[in-house]
Design a protein around this motif. Structure first.
Motif, PDB file in Angstrom:
ATOM      1  N   LEU A 144       0.851  -1.189   0.000  1.00 48.78           N
ATOM      2  CA  LEU A 144       0.000   0.000   0.000  1.00 48.78           C
ATOM      3  C   LEU A 144       0.886   1.238   0.000  1.00 48.78           C
ATOM      4  O   LEU A 144       1.810   1.352   0.813  1.00 48.78           O
ATOM      5  N   LEU A 145       0.631   2.190  -0.883  1.00 50.17           N
ATOM      6  CA  LEU A 145       1.448   3.395  -0.982  1.00 50.17           C
ATOM      7  C   LEU A 145       1.000   4.422   0.051  1.00 50.17           C
ATOM      8  O   LEU A 145      -0.165   4.815   0.104  1.00 50.17           O
ATOM      9  N   LEU A 146       1.957   4.857   0.899  1.00 49.83           N
ATOM     10  CA  LEU A 146       1.658   5.806   1.971  1.00 49.83           C
ATOM     11  C   LEU A 146       2.649   6.970   1.936  1.00 49.83           C
ATOM     12  O   LEU A 146       3.656   6.932   1.239  1.00 49.83           O
ATOM     13  N   GLU A 147       2.362   7.996   2.751  1.00 48.10           N
ATOM     14  CA  GLU A 147       3.237   9.140   2.942  1.00 48.10           C
ATOM     15  C   GLU A 147       3.982   8.993   4.274  1.00 48.10           C
ATOM     16  O   GLU A 147       3.529   8.265   5.164  1.00 48.10           O
ATOM     17  N   PRO A 148       5.126   9.685   4.437  1.00 48.53           N
ATOM     18  CA  PRO A 148       5.852   9.576   5.710  1.00 48.53           C
ATOM     19  C   PRO A 148       4.986   9.854   6.934  1.00 48.53           C
ATOM     20  O   PRO A 148       5.116   9.177   7.958  1.00 48.53           O
ATOM     21  N   ALA A 149       4.100  10.831   6.852  1.00 48.17           N
ATOM     22  CA  ALA A 149       3.251  11.159   8.000  1.00 48.17           C
ATOM     23  C   ALA A 149       2.346  10.001   8.388  1.00 48.17           C
ATOM     24  O   ALA A 149       1.956   9.873   9.562  1.00 48.17           O
ATOM     25  N   ASP A 150       2.012   9.136   7.431  1.00 49.88           N
ATOM     26  CA  ASP A 150       1.129   8.009   7.715  1.00 49.88           C
ATOM     27  C   ASP A 150       1.778   6.965   8.615  1.00 49.88           C
ATOM     28  O   ASP A 150       1.084   6.209   9.301  1.00 49.88           O
ATOM     29  N   VAL A 151       3.112   6.899   8.593  1.00 49.37           N
ATOM     30  CA  VAL A 151       3.804   5.857   9.346  1.00 49.37           C
ATOM     31  C   VAL A 151       4.467   6.388  10.614  1.00 49.37           C
ATOM     32  O   VAL A 151       5.193   5.666  11.293  1.00 49.37           O
ATOM     33  N   VAL A 165       3.573  -1.927   3.308  1.00 44.99           N
ATOM     34  CA  VAL A 165       3.356  -0.596   2.768  1.00 44.99           C
ATOM     35  C   VAL A 165       4.653  -0.108   2.130  1.00 44.99           C
ATOM     36  O   VAL A 165       5.736  -0.652   2.383  1.00 44.99           O
ATOM     37  N   ALA A 166       4.550   0.917   1.302  1.00 47.06           N
ATOM     38  CA  ALA A 166       5.726   1.492   0.633  1.00 47.06           C
ATOM     39  C   ALA A 166       5.642   3.009   0.685  1.00 47.06           C
ATOM     40  O   ALA A 166       4.561   3.593   0.555  1.00 47.06           O
ATOM     41  N   VAL A 263      17.163   7.325   1.419  1.00 43.88           N
ATOM     42  CA  VAL A 263      16.385   7.799   0.281  1.00 43.88           C
ATOM     43  C   VAL A 263      15.972   6.584  -0.543  1.00 43.88           C
ATOM     44  O   VAL A 263      16.551   5.512  -0.420  1.00 43.88           O
ATOM     45  N   GLY A 264      14.971   6.778  -1.403  1.00 47.23           N
ATOM     46  CA  GLY A 264      14.536   5.697  -2.279  1.00 47.23           C
ATOM     47  C   GLY A 264      13.172   5.172  -1.878  1.00 47.23           C
ATOM     48  O   GLY A 264      12.429   5.791  -1.116  1.00 47.23           O
ATOM     49  N   THR A 265      12.828   4.009  -2.411  1.00 45.63           N
ATOM     50  CA  THR A 265      11.564   3.357  -2.081  1.00 45.63           C
ATOM     51  C   THR A 265      11.756   2.490  -0.848  1.00 45.63           C
ATOM     52  O   THR A 265      12.588   1.590  -0.834  1.00 45.63           O
ATOM     53  N   VAL A 266      11.008   2.792   0.183  1.00 41.42           N
ATOM     54  CA  VAL A 266      11.114   2.118   1.466  1.00 41.42           C
ATOM     55  C   VAL A 266       9.886   1.227   1.653  1.00 41.42           C
ATOM     56  O   VAL A 266       8.764   1.679   1.430  1.00 41.42           O
ATOM     57  N   THR A 287      13.512  -6.827   5.093  1.00 35.58           N
ATOM     58  CA  THR A 287      14.784  -7.186   4.452  1.00 35.58           C
ATOM     59  C   THR A 287      15.666  -5.947   4.332  1.00 35.58           C
ATOM     60  O   THR A 287      15.195  -4.804   4.424  1.00 35.58           O
ATOM     61  N   LYS A 288      16.938  -6.184   4.083  1.00 32.49           N
ATOM     62  CA  LYS A 288      17.874  -5.085   3.866  1.00 32.49           C
ATOM     63  C   LYS A 288      17.477  -4.264   2.644  1.00 32.49           C
ATOM     64  O   LYS A 288      17.568  -3.028   2.649  1.00 32.49           O
ATOM     65  N   ALA A 289      16.990  -4.939   1.591  1.00 27.78           N
ATOM     66  CA  ALA A 289      16.586  -4.234   0.366  1.00 27.78           C
ATOM     67  C   ALA A 289      15.382  -3.333   0.600  1.00 27.78           C
ATOM     68  O   ALA A 289      15.196  -2.339  -0.098  1.00 27.78           O
ATOM     69  N   ASP A 290      14.561  -3.653   1.607  1.00 31.48           N
ATOM     70  CA  ASP A 290      13.393  -2.845   1.911  1.00 31.48           C
ATOM     71  C   ASP A 290      13.765  -1.468   2.438  1.00 31.48           C
ATOM     72  O   ASP A 290      12.951  -0.535   2.370  1.00 31.48           O
ATOM     73  N   PHE A 291      14.972  -1.348   2.985  1.00 26.44           N
ATOM     74  CA  PHE A 291      15.308  -0.154   3.754  1.00 26.44           C
ATOM     75  C   PHE A 291      16.769   0.211   3.497  1.00 26.44           C
ATOM     76  O   PHE A 291      17.664  -0.100   4.288  1.00 26.44           O
ATOM     77  N   PRO A 292      17.053   0.874   2.354  1.00 25.32           N
ATOM     78  CA  PRO A 292      18.437   1.135   1.949  1.00 25.32           C
ATOM     79  C   PRO A 292      19.095   2.279   2.712  1.00 25.32           C
ATOM     80  O   PRO A 292      19.478   3.312   2.145  1.00 25.32           O
ATOM     81  N   VAL A 293      19.259   2.110   4.018  1.00 24.45           N
ATOM     82  CA  VAL A 293      19.852   3.144   4.859  1.00 24.45           C
ATOM     83  C   VAL A 293      21.362   3.180   4.627  1.00 24.45           C
ATOM     84  O   VAL A 293      22.000   2.150   4.424  1.00 24.45           O
TER      85      VAL A 293
END
Length: 296
Positions: A144-151, A165-166, A263-266, A287-293
């Motif tokens: 589900l596509l969300l905004e930073p404020a949503d999470v 969510v992404a 940055v990127g798709t989280v 996963t690590k790919a989910d969150f490219p910190v």
């Protein structure tokens, strides 16, 4: 519809109008329903969720969790199911715990158990009695596509809870570290000491967070930055980023620093969690790919 021995925190939902209501949590039979119908009916009881798909499974051996979703997706379509130890008020059978460890993401199954929905906190969970794997795999619903404020931790998006969510984090407004030691995710004095960290879009003007000092976590930020996003680590086998200064290296985790950015798709699961008296929304990458910190 199957009858069930159910108990309610409020009125019996319409979907179980033919079932007997009681105060018992031990299930003798189960009412068959979908997840969205279960969660929006507002009540607790014994249910069978048929032909649902495994979105994720945590690696915990003590109290493993399953995140299940209706195959069609949509609002309120996912739920957290857990296999509790013998000390719990609703312990998980040993055979169920063994069956759970064999499940793959995407497995299509039937789950039975006691569903609890808190009338005050809003916390929800399904205490598993059994899982029956159909032997087939299904494609889980798209994130589900969300905004930073949503999470953010204080946000409340119950329709999206327990789903993948992404969020798109643009280079012009990266996420930065807000707190390496959020009070809500502190576990204690033995490893692991922290169940995650907090980030925030740079545009919020958050000051540079305190860093590790001599292998110890800095004090929790006080007051906590408004709008901070709690990043949980219960999927630690795949998601290796950690702010646990004393434990990360020994546990082969990637120790981030106060200068780490994202940055990127989280992607991750959006959860409501109860931790040491806190009831907060937590974003959990799997996963690590989910969150490219970066950084650390």
């Amino acid at each position: 519809m199957k009858s069930a021995n159910v108990s309610w925190l409020g009125l019996c939902p319409l979907l179980l109008s033919s079932a007997a209501c009681s105060s018992a949590t031990e299930c003798t039979s189960y009412a068959e329903t979908g997840i969205a119908a279960l969660r929006t009916a507002r009540g607790s009881g014994c249910f069978e969720l048929k032909d649902v798909v495994v979105v994720a499974r945590t690696p915990s051996s003590k109290s493993p969790r399953l995140y299940l979703q209706d195959r069609a997706g949509g609002d309120f379509s996912a739920v957290m199911a857990k296999c509790d130890p013998a000390s719990s008020s609703h312990p998980c059978p040993q055979q169920t715990q063994a069956d759970l460890t064999k499940l793959l993401d995407g497995a299509s199954l039937t789950a039975r158990g006691y569903y609890h929905q808190g009338s005050q906190s809003g916390f929800e969970e399904l205490y598993l009695d059994s899982v029956i794997d159909s032997g087939s795999l299904a494609l889980p619903p798209a994130p589900l596509l969300l905004e930073p404020a949503d999470v953010a931790k204080e946000a409340r998006r119950p329709a999206a809870w327990f789903q993948r969510v992404a969020i798109t984090v643009p280079p012009a407004d990266p996420w930065v570290i807000a707190d390496l030691s959020p009070a809500e995710l502190a576990l204690g004095s033995t490893c692991p000491r922290f169940a995650g960290f907090a980030m925030l879009p740079a545009s919020k003007g958050v000051p540079v967070a305190a860093d590790c000092v001599n292998g110890e976590n800095p004090p929790s930020a006080s007051p906590a930055p408004a709008g901070e996003i709690l990043i949980g680590r219960q999927f630690y086998d795949g998601f290796w980023a950690s702010s646990d200064c004393a434990c990360a290296l020994d546990h082969k985790q990637h120790l981030i620093s106060s200068f780490s950015t994202l940055v990127g798709t989280v992607k991750g699961l959006l959860l409501l969690e109860q931790i040491r008296g806190f009831t907060v929304q937590v974003f959990e990458p799997a996963t690590k790919a989910d969150f490219p910190v970066s950084g650390g």
